[in-house]
Design a protein around this motif. Sequence first.
Motif, PDB file in Angstrom:
ATOM      1  N   VAL A 128       5.186   8.106   1.460  1.00 37.58           N
ATOM      2  CA  VAL A 128       5.803   9.430   0.687  1.00 37.58           C
ATOM      3  C   VAL A 128       5.267  11.127   0.777  1.00 37.58           C
ATOM      4  N   TYR A 129       5.871  11.509   1.182  1.00 35.53           N
ATOM      5  CA  TYR A 129       5.477  13.063   2.065  1.00 35.53           C
ATOM      6  C   TYR A 129       6.975  13.485   1.850  1.00 35.53           C
ATOM      7  N   LEU A 179       0.900  -1.099   0.010  1.00 35.25           N
ATOM      8  CA  LEU A 179       0.216   0.129   0.335  1.00 35.25           C
ATOM      9  C   LEU A 179       0.552   1.435   0.320  1.00 35.25           C
ATOM     10  N   LEU A 180       0.966   1.863  -0.647  1.00 38.06           N
ATOM     11  CA  LEU A 180       1.518   3.449  -1.255  1.00 38.06           C
ATOM     12  C   LEU A 180       0.952   4.227  -0.929  1.00 38.06           C
ATOM     13  N   VAL A 181       1.140   4.679  -0.341  1.00 40.52           N
ATOM     14  CA  VAL A 181       0.522   6.419   0.524  1.00 40.52           C
ATOM     15  C   VAL A 181       0.746   7.753   0.157  1.00 40.52           C
ATOM     16  N   HIS A 182       0.422   8.356  -0.639  1.00 40.01           N
ATOM     17  CA  HIS A 182       1.180   9.944  -1.173  1.00 40.01           C
ATOM     18  C   HIS A 182       0.399  11.026  -0.504  1.00 40.01           C
ATOM     19  N   ALA A 183       1.300  11.880  -0.332  1.00 42.06           N
ATOM     20  CA  ALA A 183       0.293  12.541  -0.264  1.00 42.06           C
ATOM     21  C   ALA A 183       1.207  13.880   0.020  1.00 42.06           C
ATOM     22  N   HIS A 184       1.426  14.621  -1.554  1.00 42.81           N
ATOM     23  CA  HIS A 184       1.379  16.524  -1.459  1.00 42.81           C
ATOM     24  C   HIS A 184       0.729  16.746  -2.897  1.00 42.81           C
ATOM     25  N   PRO A 185       0.535  18.154  -2.782  1.00 43.45           N
ATOM     26  CA  PRO A 185      -0.816  18.858  -3.556  1.00 43.45           C
ATOM     27  C   PRO A 185      -0.183  19.152  -4.950  1.00 43.45           C
ATOM     28  N   LEU A 186       1.021  18.811  -4.982  1.00 40.91           N
ATOM     29  CA  LEU A 186       1.159  19.380  -6.332  1.00 40.91           C
ATOM     30  C   LEU A 186       1.906  17.442  -7.194  1.00 40.91           C
ATOM     31  N   ALA A 187       0.771  17.630  -8.800  1.00 39.78           N
ATOM     32  CA  ALA A 187       1.142  16.137  -9.399  1.00 39.78           C
ATOM     33  C   ALA A 187       2.856  16.663  -9.813  1.00 39.78           C
ATOM     34  N   SER A 188       3.113  17.693 -10.587  1.00 40.01           N
ATOM     35  CA  SER A 188       4.517  18.031 -10.553  1.00 40.01           C
ATOM     36  C   SER A 188       5.743  17.541  -9.467  1.00 40.01           C
ATOM     37  N   SER A 189       5.795  17.231  -8.296  1.00 38.40           N
ATOM     38  CA  SER A 189       6.624  17.801  -7.278  1.00 38.40           C
ATOM     39  C   SER A 189       7.798  16.328  -7.444  1.00 38.40           C
ATOM     40  N   TYR A 190       8.840  17.133  -6.494  1.00 37.81           N
ATOM     41  CA  TYR A 190       9.852  15.899  -6.431  1.00 37.81           C
ATOM     42  C   TYR A 190       8.985  14.809  -5.540  1.00 37.81           C
ATOM     43  N   ALA A 233       5.739   7.399  -7.793  1.00 38.67           N
ATOM     44  CA  ALA A 233       5.884   6.655  -9.050  1.00 38.67           C
ATOM     45  C   ALA A 233       7.394   5.944  -9.407  1.00 38.67           C
ATOM     46  N   ALA A 234       7.960   6.161  -8.465  1.00 36.34           N
ATOM     47  CA  ALA A 234       9.316   6.129  -8.764  1.00 36.34           C
ATOM     48  C   ALA A 234       8.950   4.696  -7.739  1.00 36.34           C
ATOM     49  N   VAL A 235       8.476   4.583  -6.612  1.00 37.36           N
ATOM     50  CA  VAL A 235       8.481   3.322  -5.845  1.00 37.36           C
ATOM     51  C   VAL A 235       7.058   2.113  -6.121  1.00 37.36           C
ATOM     52  N   GLU A 236       6.186   2.886  -6.518  1.00 33.62           N
ATOM     53  CA  GLU A 236       5.018   2.801  -7.862  1.00 33.62           C
ATOM     54  C   GLU A 236       5.979   1.863  -8.572  1.00 33.62           C
ATOM     55  N   GLU A 237       6.550   1.969  -9.468  1.00 36.40           N
ATOM     56  CA  GLU A 237       6.935   1.260 -11.186  1.00 36.40           C
ATOM     57  C   GLU A 237       7.975   0.194 -10.378  1.00 36.40           C
ATOM     58  N   GLY A 238       8.974   0.538  -9.359  1.00 37.86           N
ATOM     59  CA  GLY A 238       9.487  -0.474  -8.613  1.00 37.86           C
ATOM     60  C   GLY A 238       9.138  -1.597  -8.769  1.00 37.86           C
ATOM     61  N   ALA A 239       7.921  -1.003  -7.730  1.00 30.75           N
ATOM     62  CA  ALA A 239       7.230  -2.040  -6.895  1.00 30.75           C
ATOM     63  C   ALA A 239       7.027  -3.498  -7.844  1.00 30.75           C
ATOM     64  N   ARG A 240       6.221  -2.834  -8.976  1.00 32.19           N
ATOM     65  CA  ARG A 240       5.064  -3.441 -10.034  1.00 32.19           C
ATOM     66  C   ARG A 240       6.549  -4.379 -11.062  1.00 32.19           C
ATOM     67  N   ALA A 241       7.503  -3.808 -10.694  1.00 32.78           N
ATOM     68  CA  ALA A 241       8.098  -3.912 -12.137  1.00 32.78           C
ATOM     69  C   ALA A 241       9.016  -5.666 -10.963  1.00 32.78           C
ATOM     70  N   GLY A 242       9.103  -5.303  -9.904  1.00 31.97           N
ATOM     71  CA  GLY A 242       9.595  -6.524  -8.535  1.00 31.97           C
ATOM     72  C   GLY A 242       8.590  -8.156  -8.829  1.00 31.97           C
ATOM     73  N   GLY A 243       7.482  -6.909  -9.620  1.00 30.22           N
ATOM     74  CA  GLY A 243       6.080  -8.364  -9.080  1.00 30.22           C
ATOM     75  C   GLY A 243       5.065  -8.053  -8.075  1.00 30.22           C
ATOM     76  N   HIS A 244       4.932  -7.269  -7.583  1.00 30.95           N
ATOM     77  CA  HIS A 244       4.299  -6.573  -6.294  1.00 30.95           C
ATOM     78  C   HIS A 244       3.193  -6.744  -6.781  1.00 30.95           C
TER      79      HIS A 244
END
Length: 141
Positions: free
Chosen positions: A132-133, A51-62, A68-79
Motif C-alpha cells: 500500500v503506497y 505481509l502488509l508493506v505500507h509506505a507513506h510519511p503521514l499517519a493521517s493520509s488516505y 488500516a482497512a486492509v489490515e482490518e479486513g484481513a484480520r476479520a477474515g481470520g488471516h
Amino acid sequence: HTPATPPTVTTMPSSLLWNPASRWLATKLNGITSHVPPPPPEDGSPKRKMLLVHAHPLASSYSSALAAAVEEGARAGGHELRRISLYDQNYGVKLTASERAAYFETTRPERLASDVRRALTDLSWCDSVVFVYPTWWFNVP
C-alpha cells in the motif's frame, strides 16, 4: 539586432498513440484487470499469512487509511497479518557501497543489515504480500 528564433518542439501526434484499436485494447485490458471481482473464498479454505508493506510519511493520509482497512479486513477474515511501515522504521532505500560489495557473498547472512534480515524473515513467513503506497508522479515513493 534580430530576436532569437525559439527552438522547434516536435511532439508525437496523439493519433499515433490513441487510435480506435489502442483505445479498444486499453478498455478491454482495464476491464479485465480492474473490474473483474476475485472469486469468493471457498468454505474451509486455508487462512493466509499476509505481509502488509505500507509506505507513506503521514499517519493521517488516505494511504494509511487504506492500509488500516486492509489490515482490518484481513484480520476479520481470520488471516494472520504482519504489518511493516517503511517510514516508521526509517527504512534506508539506498544501497550502500559495503552492501553492494557484499551483494554476491552468500555464505555470511550477517553481512545484511538487521532491517533487511527482518524483512527477509517476514517474506519467508508469508504466503501473500500486499503493498500500500501512493502513486506520486506516476511512480512509487
